[in-house]
Design an enzyme around this catalytic site. Structure first.
Site, PDB file in Angstrom:
ATOM      1  N   PHE A 160      11.652 -62.071  77.837  1.00 33.89           N
ATOM      2  CA  PHE A 160      10.732 -63.010  78.462  1.00 33.89           C
ATOM      3  C   PHE A 160      11.463 -64.114  79.222  1.00 33.89           C
ATOM      4  O   PHE A 160      11.473 -64.131  80.436  1.00 33.89           O
ATOM      5  CB  PHE A 160       9.774 -63.586  77.409  1.00 33.89           C
ATOM      6  CG  PHE A 160       8.790 -62.572  76.908  1.00 33.89           C
ATOM      7  CD1 PHE A 160       7.554 -62.437  77.503  1.00 33.89           C
ATOM      8  CD2 PHE A 160       9.113 -61.729  75.862  1.00 33.89           C
ATOM      9  CE1 PHE A 160       6.641 -61.484  77.069  1.00 33.89           C
ATOM     10  CE2 PHE A 160       8.216 -60.773  75.413  1.00 33.89           C
ATOM     11  CZ  PHE A 160       6.971 -60.644  76.013  1.00 33.89           C
ATOM     12  N   GLU A 161      12.105 -65.023  78.532  1.00 38.78           N
ATOM     13  CA  GLU A 161      12.729 -66.150  79.228  1.00 38.78           C
ATOM     14  C   GLU A 161      14.040 -66.509  78.550  1.00 38.78           C
ATOM     15  O   GLU A 161      14.057 -67.183  77.530  1.00 38.78           O
ATOM     16  CB  GLU A 161      11.775 -67.357  79.239  1.00 38.78           C
ATOM     17  CG  GLU A 161      12.232 -68.488  80.136  1.00 38.78           C
ATOM     18  CD  GLU A 161      11.214 -69.605  80.217  1.00 38.78           C
ATOM     19  OE1 GLU A 161      10.740 -69.912  81.323  1.00 38.78           O
ATOM     20  OE2 GLU A 161      10.883 -70.176  79.156  1.00 38.78           O
TER      21      GLU A 161
END
Length: 525
Positions: free
Chosen positions: A364-365
């Site tokens: 995701f991040e």
């Protein structure tokens, strides 16, 4: 002569087009952002990375895409007025489904600006756009069949694309089921002397890979197979230096010479691992009296060198790259998945500031900025300023392939806040992603910490230093060959990227702790 590959390191699924005297090759980028690499050449020998066109959230958002999903097999064409780029964003790879969404963007100039995407379909991946002589545009992609008891690779779909309406029109037809090798994908259409030629990839992207050529008098078939069936393949020659040859595209020079660009890999001899990922090679071709295209040399085995118009600058390729962080981030660098880079890094005060986010390997991040490994042997070096408060905050130097295969030297802290260095890896022996720690933590004093990794003969050694050039070894020699398709979560048939080396930072406390990197050096050995 030019040695193959012409695009070393992770540059797979090449699509080539020529506009005047300029050649452009687009290659897959998978989960790395910005999306799609486009290289430029004037002479077929020397290629420079020119642009990555998918730069906006509206064009591409891969947060949550698993490893080796994202951008698959782009197709770059020019219809005499503007550039057309077709690409897939794959959202799922495991199981029966793929969720492969196909889009088109356009631009008047290769460097952009590139348009907002037109959504086309999701019936399969590897889309291509063919501009016929009569002005019609035809969209082709492989068809994916999720049903049990049916072959997943169901054939090549053809449908007309209306550029004014921005959508597919008319009947969709399955025009080619492939050869006995199966796994037909990667279609490209051409027209020559009253024939339609269909070039496809087959056999999977591993060591059985091949490029299959077929032709028909009608665009919707039936298509007959090439007399040799495969235009290029190394599947029957395991000792050939270029392996995994397939997935190609054809281009003609201004004076009528024909070349094929194709995917290839160069496995190491000890463990048969393509540590530089899937690369792009070039072959000289010839049209013979029977109306079929053949590789020059009377074989469909990929050659290690090719005769091209230009003279290659080998010294330039092997030169040290020293990166500063003033102005904009150098085009050699990419990051993972997110179209919001301001959340994971910025350039400030001559440094790359990484904003600690999720763990290394997150889908995701995560704050990881890296460049491709393009040489078998190299050194990489950086310096980090970082004040971690505990073991949940880390920053350092990583050799990275994906969640299941990376090495990471990082500056962190013990529970009392005392800074220390540590090394952990995600290795092929633990496909569930379990970490392997290699050392007892090494305490370090105040101030920046320099980090270096050296890779020689697939052995990776980390070093560190502080105030001087007195580099100290840290940790044992690690296996750098795990940073390869063969050691990904699904081996070479399901892991598609390549080895990167770069800078990373994590803050698992959720407080966005920042780490500053003063420079980065990539030094071929």
């Amino acid at each position: 002569m030019r040695q193959n590959p012409i695009l070393p390191g992770f540059n797979p699924d090449p699509s080539i087009c020529r506009v005047g005297e300029d050649y452009y090759i687009a290659t897959s980028t998978f989960e790395w952002f910005p999306g799609v690499q486009i290289h430029h050449s004037k002479d077929l020998a020397n290629w420079a990375l020119l642009t990555r066109p998918l730069t906006r959230k509206s064009q591409l958002d891969m947060r949550g895409n698993p490893d080796s999903c994202g951008i698959w097999a782009p197709c770059l064409t020019h219809d005499g007025e503007k550039f057309w780029l077709v690409y897939t964003d794959v959202k799922r790879k495991d199981g029966n489904f793929k969720d492969a969404h196909n889009y088109i963007v356009t631009a008047d100039e290769i460097t952009g600006p590139w348009s907002e995407p037109i959504y086309v379909n999701s019936s399969g991946f590897d889309p291509s756009l063919f501009h016929d002589d009569d002005g019609k545009k035809w969209f082709v992609n492989m068809l994916w069949d999720h049903r049990e008891g049916y072959h997943r690779f169901a054939g090549i779909a053809l449908q007309e694309f209306d550029p004014v309406a921005g959508r597919l029109v008319g009947e969709r037809k399955n025009i080619f089921k492939g050869s006995p090798l199966k796994l037909v994908e990667g279609p490209h259409l051409y027209r020559r002397d009253g024939w339609y030629y269909l070039l496809t990839a087959e056999g999977g992207t591993g060591y059985e890979h091949a490029a299959t050529l077929a032709r028909s008098r009608n665009i919707d078939g039936p298509y007959e197979l090439h007399p040799d069936m495969y235009l290029v393949t190394a599947k029957d020659n395991p000792l050939n230096p270029l392996q995994r040859a397939g997935h190609g595209d054809i281009v003609e020079t201004p004076d009528g010479q024909t070349y094929l660009v194709h995917l290839t890999g160069r496995p190491t001899t000890q463990k048969r691992r393509c540590v530089l990922g899937r690369e792009t090679a070039l072959q000289k071709c010839e049209w013979r009296a029977d109306g079929w295209l053949y590789l020059v040399g009377g074989t469909n085995l990929p050659a290690s060198e090719v005769n091209v118009p230009g003279t290659y600058d080998q010294a330039g390729f092997d030169a040290e790259r020293r990166y500063g962080f003033d102005g904009e981030l150098h085009i050699d660098f990419q990051w993972l998945r997110t179209p919001e880079p301001e959340r994971i890094f910025r350039l400030e005060g001559g440094k790359l500031i990484l904003i600690g986010r999720e763990s290394i390997g997150s889908w995701f991040e995560q704050a990881l900025v890296a460049r491709r490994q393009t040489h078998f042997d190299f050194e990489a070096e950086t310096e980090v300023s970082f004040e971690p408060r505990d073991e949940r905050e880390m920053a350092g130097l990583t050799g990275y392939y994906g969640r299941y295969n990376f090495h990471y030297l990082h500056l962190t802290a013990d529970p009392d806040g005392q800074r220390e260095l540590n090394i952990f890896s995600s290795v092929v022996s633990h496909p569930d992603g379990k970490l392997t720690y290699w050392i007892d933590p090494v305490p370090v004093g105040v101030g920046p910490v320099r980090m270096k990794m050296r890779v020689e003969n697939s052995a990776l050694q980390y070093f560190y230093a502080q105030e001087s050039d007195d580099w100290q070894k840290i940790g044992p020699e690690l296996d750098a060959s795990i940073l390869s398709d063969e050691c990904g979560g699904h081996a070479e048939h399901g892991s598609f990227t390549g080895a990167f080396v770069g800078m990373a930072a994590q803050d698992l406390n959720g407080t966005s702790r920042e780490a500053g990197f003063s420079h980065f050096v990539y030094r071929p050995l």
